[in-house]
Motif scaffolding. Sequence first.
Motif, short mmCIF file in Angstrom:
data_model
loop_
_atom_site.label_atom_id
_atom_site.label_comp_id
_atom_site.label_asym_id
_atom_site.label_seq_id
_atom_site.Cartn_x
_atom_site.Cartn_y
_atom_site.Cartn_z
N TRP A 9 0.83 -1.20 0.00
CA TRP A 9 0.00 0.00 0.00
C TRP A 9 0.87 1.25 0.00
N ARG A 10 0.42 2.27 -0.69
CA ARG A 10 1.11 3.55 -0.71
C ARG A 10 0.92 4.27 0.62
N ASP A 11 1.83 5.19 0.89
CA ASP A 11 1.73 5.96 2.12
C ASP A 11 0.47 6.83 2.10
N GLY A 12 -0.18 6.92 3.26
CA GLY A 12 -1.37 7.74 3.39
C GLY A 12 -2.67 7.09 2.97
N THR A 13 -2.63 5.82 2.56
CA THR A 13 -3.85 5.14 2.15
C THR A 13 -4.60 4.62 3.37
N ARG A 14 -5.89 4.35 3.18
CA ARG A 14 -6.74 3.84 4.25
C ARG A 14 -7.22 2.44 3.90
N ILE A 15 -7.39 1.63 4.95
CA ILE A 15 -7.86 0.24 4.79
C ILE A 15 -9.06 0.05 5.69
N LEU A 16 -10.18 -0.37 5.11
CA LEU A 16 -11.41 -0.64 5.85
C LEU A 16 -11.65 -2.14 5.88
N VAL A 17 -11.73 -2.72 7.08
CA VAL A 17 -11.95 -4.15 7.26
C VAL A 17 -13.37 -4.35 7.75
N LEU A 18 -14.16 -5.12 6.99
CA LEU A 18 -15.54 -5.42 7.33
C LEU A 18 -15.66 -6.92 7.57
N ALA A 19 -15.98 -7.30 8.81
CA ALA A 19 -16.06 -8.70 9.19
C ALA A 19 -17.26 -8.90 10.10
N ARG A 20 -17.53 -10.14 10.41
CA ARG A 20 -18.62 -10.47 11.33
C ARG A 20 -18.09 -10.50 12.75
N ALA A 21 -18.91 -10.09 13.68
CA ALA A 21 -18.51 -10.06 15.09
C ALA A 21 -18.09 -11.45 15.54
N GLY A 22 -16.89 -11.52 16.14
CA GLY A 22 -16.36 -12.78 16.62
C GLY A 22 -15.46 -13.50 15.66
#
Length: 334
Positions: free
Chosen positions: A128-141
């Motif tokens: 990943w390039r500097d300054g990028t954002r990562i969003l992780v979407l998972a199920r609880a647990g």
Amino acid sequence: MTSLQPWWWAALPLLLLPLWWHRQKRQRTASELLATARFLPSTVPQQRRIWRWTDIFLLLVRLALLLALIAWLAVTVLPWRGDTVLADPALEPAWVAREVQVARMQDAARMPLPAGVLDWLRRHEHEWRDGTRILVLARAGDVPMPAHPPRLAHAVTLRLAPSVPAAAQRHHVVVASTPERLPRWQALFAAFGTVTGPYTVAAVPTSQTGLIVWDRPESPPAAWCAPHWWRADGKGDRHVTAAGIALTYTDTPQGRVWRGMPWPPASATEAAALQQAWQAVAAAPAPYALPAQALAPARPLSLPARDGEPAPWWGWLLLALFMLERLLAHARRS
């Protein structure tokens, strides 16, 4: 640009070899004595070394070839990923779209959620390039809590969807008993099924069998295997107490053999105690789940990875430069 094995850059002084090679004096013509030279006084020939740059393009290709080779050995990676959403494919699409909109990452790239997402991000964060954002979407647990707080080089936001109750898990059990005692075992596992999910009682083990109850005087067949066994004969070499019941067990090639439980339970109290003891010793511990949170960048740069691999295009670049160098060297000689 990130090098996962940066100590290979210590070989940069090798770039001086083509420079030294190309600046050496080369003999262009062969010298011969003239016939009239015998009338001239003899003198010691003197030569002047003149440094001249020759074959500039070939020199540049050789320098580029050495530089590309060092970069390939140093596992140099050029970050190409931007904002990314890692989403579990089993999540509800409406919930995923809402979370992406809240995070203002509608234009971000989408990737399926990998197993062990935190460890996977640590090993691939150099992509990943500097300054990028990562969003992780998972199920609880589904995301276990690590032993130490994660320290990543990029901003990671973890969002968890409400967990959906899973369907009742079916347990596969084999009961080898006499016709008189078989109904009691069936009633026991029917009672267990009201608490831990339904039990399927069979007469022959399969690949899904998790428990074999051997209630016969003879020895079981050698081909029968299961993770756990219940037997009344013999004694175990290890002891454990759960729910007030002292159990012993022995690890064998056919599976772990448990002994010491009521055989079979004669009352509802004994059945409940046996069920609690069995769940305490046989159930695998569940890891703590990581709550939803935002992880700020904890390090300025990605850590070097010993198991890193160079990008595939580095190999093609080396091959192209080598072929070009050979063609230019052949053209110069001819």
